[in-house]
Design an enzyme around this catalytic site. Structure first.
Site, PDB file in Angstrom:
ATOM      1  N   LYS A 186       1.828  35.051 -43.984  1.00  0.00           N
ATOM      2  CA  LYS A 186       0.705  35.798 -43.440  1.00  0.00           C
ATOM      3  C   LYS A 186       0.056  35.053 -42.255  1.00  0.00           C
ATOM      4  O   LYS A 186       0.408  33.906 -41.961  1.00  0.00           O
ATOM      5  CB  LYS A 186      -0.334  36.066 -44.545  1.00  0.00           C
ATOM      6  CG  LYS A 186       0.189  36.985 -45.653  1.00  0.00           C
ATOM      7  CD  LYS A 186       0.636  38.343 -45.141  1.00  0.00           C
ATOM      8  CE  LYS A 186       0.582  39.449 -46.192  1.00  0.00           C
ATOM      9  NZ  LYS A 186       1.718  39.475 -47.136  1.00  0.00           N
TER      10      LYS A 186
HETATM   11  C1  LIG Z   1       1.377  40.329 -48.592  1.00  0.00           C
HETATM   12  C2  LIG Z   1       0.769  41.598 -49.035  1.00  0.00           C
HETATM   13  C3  LIG Z   1       0.221  41.759 -50.303  1.00  0.00           C
HETATM   14  C4  LIG Z   1       0.366  40.743 -51.404  1.00  0.00           C
HETATM   15  O1  LIG Z   1       0.018  39.483 -51.066  1.00  0.00           O
HETATM   16  P1  LIG Z   1       0.649  38.211 -51.870  1.00  0.00           P
HETATM   17  O2  LIG Z   1      -0.278  37.119 -51.469  1.00  0.00           O
HETATM   18  O3  LIG Z   1       2.029  38.012 -51.367  1.00  0.00           O
HETATM   19  O4  LIG Z   1       0.565  38.526 -53.306  1.00  0.00           O
HETATM   20  C5  LIG Z   1      -0.425  42.946 -50.608  1.00  0.00           C
HETATM   21  N1  LIG Z   1      -0.509  43.931 -49.707  1.00  0.00           N
HETATM   22  C6  LIG Z   1       0.029  43.828 -48.477  1.00  0.00           C
HETATM   23  C7  LIG Z   1      -0.139  44.954 -47.516  1.00  0.00           C
HETATM   24  C8  LIG Z   1       0.698  42.668 -48.114  1.00  0.00           C
HETATM   25  O5  LIG Z   1       1.265  42.588 -46.911  1.00  0.00           O
END
Ligand SMILES: *Cc1c(COP(=O)(O)O)cnc(C)c1O
Length: 400
Positions: A186
């Protein structure tokens, strides 16, 4: 998109602080931790940075969604309106809450279409869960108006959109609660981590307890704390929070760089007739993790994505058929494949997702290509990339 491209001495120093004390737990150990409160500091700085009343750091974005749903009282049998273009975590969190994901269409923003949200409301609808997909915003002000009118809870999945804004207001701060992810890929990363934000103190207190087995966190003796509710363990460790803290402090620099890179590629692509761009309600507020654009039709989109691949232009996505972010490929959802049986009352209340057909979303997604924007590109990298893109688009005629 990924903050990991920019790890440096800042991350190392924060992690070393934690290792030096040996206190990996985010609560207590006041003496031993020598003033290092990485999770707590992250929360204070995140809330300030995005203008939220409260922030709670947790173990993942998925955890953040589960915390937000539970905290807002979304549970057994409640319907939650969701988009078909998202990471599956959004849908899993709703199911894990015992609630029913109800799909509405997206529009050219690649996020929930407010009109379709309205049409999907039933007497069982409890919440709307829009996703600010690929770094940019849903029509969140319009969706918020609908929620206010209909008395629905609004939870934002801003997992991909930290730092994004609509008319100057941070994504994630429009709803009752907003959710962020700081997983490994992210915009900023803790390795694994997430956060919920809210302006409502009671929601914050409930979330804070729920994410740590119901502990009320009153007083200095963990063993003597009250437990007003049953909860879960969605805590983050100080090590992960330490990485994230250094990353959070780079957020503005990350956004500047992404926006600059995105603008350069967009300017180059704009010259070609027949290519249009994702609708971004407030271009300035785009966190610019991706540049997303439409070809005139599915055939041309497939042709271009293939040619991009052959030319070695990496980080390009044709979500419609190649990726796991769109409902058409969610066989596990369609078959309700789970590690253990889902509660029978939940299964009885679910629609048959195998019959799910979202024509408008399909039409939009079939023409879409998304290009990931990297931080580490040098000017040379960027120029070479643009040359390659122009070379491919020049040889093709995109007039509809
Ligand atoms: C990455 C993501 C998640 C989940 O996040 P994690 O930290 O990997 O559990 C949820 N929603 C969206 C849109 C994402 O891109």
């Amino acid at each position: 998109m990924p903050g990991f491209e920019w790890f440096g001495n800042e991350e190392r120093k924060e992690v070393a602080d934690v290792l030096d004390t040996g206190v990996l737990f985010r609560f207590g150990f006041d003496q031993a931790r020598q003033e290092h409160w990485k999770a707590k500091t992250f929360e204070i700085e995140l809330a300030k940075r995005i203008g939220a009343g409260h922030a709670l750091l947790c173990s993942s974005g998925t955890a953040a969604l589960s915390i937000a749903l539970a905290t807002c009282g979304v549970g057994a049998g409640d319907e939650v309106i969701v988009p078909p273009f998202t990471f599956i975590a959004t849908i899993e969190a709703v199911l894990n809450a015992g609630a029913v994901p109800v799909f509405a269409e997206i529009d050219e923003t690649l996020c929930l279409d407010p009109k379709s949200v309205k049409a999907a409301i039933t007497p069982r609808t409890k919440a709307v869960l829009p996703v600010h997909m690929c770094g940019a915003m849903a029509r969140i002000d319009e969706i918020k108006d609908i929620c206010t009118q209909k008395g629905l809870i609004l939870i934002e999945d801003a997992c991909q959109a930290v730092g994004g804004t609509l008319n100057g207001k941070a994504l994630g701060t429009f709803g009752n609660m907003g959710c962020f992810s700081f997983d490994a890929v992210k915009t900023i990363t803790c390795g694994e981590g997430g956060a919920v934000v809210t302006d409502e103190q009671q929601l914050y207190l409930t979330a804070d307890a729920y994410a740590d087995h119901g502990h009320d966190h009153i007083g200095n003796d963990r063993g003597a704390e009250g437990h007003p509710i049953l909860g879960n363990n969605f805590r983050i460790s100080e090590l992960n929070a330490a990485v994230g803290l250094a990353q959070l402090r780079k957020l503005d620099q990350i956004l500047d760089t992404q926006r600059k890179h995105k603008a350069a590629i967009k300017t180059a692509i704009k010259k070609f007739d027949g290519i249009t761009f994702r609708c971004v309600p407030d271009e300035e507020g785009d966190s610019a993790t991706f540049l997303s654009f439409f070809l005139p039709d599915e055939t041309k989109a497939k042709q271009v994505i293939t040619e991009f691949g052959q030319a070695g232009i990496d980080g390009c996505f044709y979500w419609y058929s190649n990726n796991w972010h769109y409902y058409r490929q969610w066989e596990h959802l369609k078959n309700l494949s789970s590690a253990a049986s889902l509660p029978i009352t939940l299964v009885k209340g679910l629609p048959d997702y195998r019959n799910l057909s979202l024509n408008r979303s399909d039409h939009i997604m079939s023409k879409l290509i998304s290009m990931q924007i990297k931080l580490s590109w040098s000017d040379d990298d960027l120029n070479r990339r643009i040359e390659k893109i122009e070379g491919i688009l020049k040889h093709s005629s995109f007039a509809p």
